[in-house]
Design an enzyme around this catalytic site. Sequence first.
Site, PDB file in Angstrom:
ATOM      1  N   GLY A   1      33.699  60.398  24.566  1.00 47.07           N
ATOM      2  CA  GLY A   1      33.875  59.152  24.459  1.00 47.07           C
ATOM      3  C   GLY A   1      34.260  58.363  25.698  1.00 47.07           C
ATOM      4  CD  GLN A   2      35.809  52.900  25.554  1.00 44.34           C
ATOM      5  OE1 GLN A   2      35.907  51.866  26.454  1.00 44.34           O
ATOM      6  NE2 GLN A   2      36.736  52.857  24.518  1.00 44.34           N
TER       7      GLN A   2
ATOM      8  CG  ASP B   1      34.449  70.506  14.690  1.00 39.46           C
ATOM      9  OD1 ASP B   1      35.600  69.950  15.180  1.00 39.46           O
ATOM     10  OD2 ASP B   1      34.177  70.746  13.694  1.00 39.46           O
TER      11      ASP B   1
ATOM     12  CB  ALA C   1      41.224  61.244  19.250  1.00 41.50           C
ATOM     13  CE1 TYR C   2      37.793  60.101  11.057  1.00 41.28           C
ATOM     14  CE2 TYR C   2      39.032  58.415  11.431  1.00 41.28           C
ATOM     15  CZ  TYR C   2      38.249  58.861  10.818  1.00 41.28           C
ATOM     16  OH  TYR C   2      37.773  58.190   9.573  1.00 41.28           O
ATOM     17  CB  THR C   3      39.409  56.650  17.820  1.00 45.35           C
ATOM     18  OG1 THR C   3      37.700  56.466  17.751  1.00 45.35           O
ATOM     19  CG2 THR C   3      39.866  57.524  18.620  1.00 45.35           C
TER      20      THR C   3
ATOM     21  CE1 TYR D   1      43.588  57.367  16.047  1.00 41.62           C
ATOM     22  CE2 TYR D   1      45.281  55.428  16.555  1.00 41.62           C
ATOM     23  CZ  TYR D   1      44.259  56.497  17.032  1.00 41.62           C
ATOM     24  OH  TYR D   1      44.148  56.651  18.566  1.00 41.62           O
TER      25      TYR D   1
ATOM     26  CE  LYS E   1      45.784  60.451  19.080  1.00 40.72           C
ATOM     27  NZ  LYS E   1      44.799  61.295  19.802  1.00 40.72           N
TER      28      LYS E   1
ATOM     29  CD1 TRP F   1      46.190  47.995  22.419  1.00 37.35           C
ATOM     30  CD2 TRP F   1      45.689  46.085  23.336  1.00 37.35           C
ATOM     31  NE1 TRP F   1      46.744  47.338  21.803  1.00 37.35           N
ATOM     32  CE2 TRP F   1      46.665  46.148  22.208  1.00 37.35           C
ATOM     33  CE3 TRP F   1      45.399  44.854  24.007  1.00 37.35           C
ATOM     34  CZ2 TRP F   1      47.309  44.629  21.764  1.00 37.35           C
ATOM     35  CZ3 TRP F   1      46.158  43.690  23.620  1.00 37.35           C
ATOM     36  CH2 TRP F   1      46.986  43.668  22.254  1.00 37.35           C
TER      37      TRP F   1
END
Length: 288
Positions: free
Chosen positions: A9-10, A34, A58-60, A123, A127, A149
């Site tokens: 991701g980012q 995975d 992560a699942y976001t 979520y 976490k 953020w």
Amino acid sequence: MKVLVCGRGQLGAELARTCPDSVELVHLGRDALDIADAGQVDRVVAELKPAAIINAAAYTAVDKAETDADAARAGNEVGPANLARAAANNGSYLLHISTDFVFDGTANTPYLPDAPVAPLGVYGQTKLAGEVAIAESGLSHWAILRTAWVFSALGNNFVKTILRLAADRPKLTIIADQIGSPTCAKHLAKTCWLAVNHQLQGIHHCTCDGVASWYDFAMAIQELGAARGLLSGTCDIAPIRTEDYPTPARRPHYSVLSNASLREQLPEAPSVYWRKALAEMLDELANR
């Protein structure tokens, strides 16, 4: 030093881009690893024998998690537990990325790492469970960085969404009663590499400096984006309350995190005001 980075991701993309020359990077996305698959995690970590693992996977999908709890739990609780076990078995250091959503947002001063946790939705609950799994795994060398953020020139995020919507619509309504600290993934990534190098221990917070509401953030995105030619004009952005924009998952109204303990442990970690980091990110977009 060989380092395994999980997640594309980012943050994963910025970790790859800011990787120090001294590091042999192995960067794996879900297609190759995975983290919810215990057997696969054990095999990959045993084969690679990394000195350190950075878990940026992560699942976001915050709202989707409310009806997709099993998938959220797999990515945010089971996955970190698997990595912690594999790290312990192979003598690896583990750095895990967590979130401001472990708090309920009822505070009015920045949250310290040891502040009481009370996630509002699935979520945040998953976490937090991932954090607990690492802390109770028996792993000797680990750290957790909570952030909030996150934005980057790479990947999808609030900044790019506002740029797109502001170009297409005459008016936007943005929530003004949720407060946090917009955080540049590039600066977060640089802190992650410092944490690995110094073997940071325990739970800490890592965000850009300063605070804003989503409305403040959107206004800055439009202002700075227009100044860089990323918008041909501007649209009307109006503030609204959380209750005016109901979502499946509740959000914390206040999720400002204190970076004090991180500054004490890693005084050389980047310290940048969120608006300056946003300007740098928009410069990158404009230069493309």
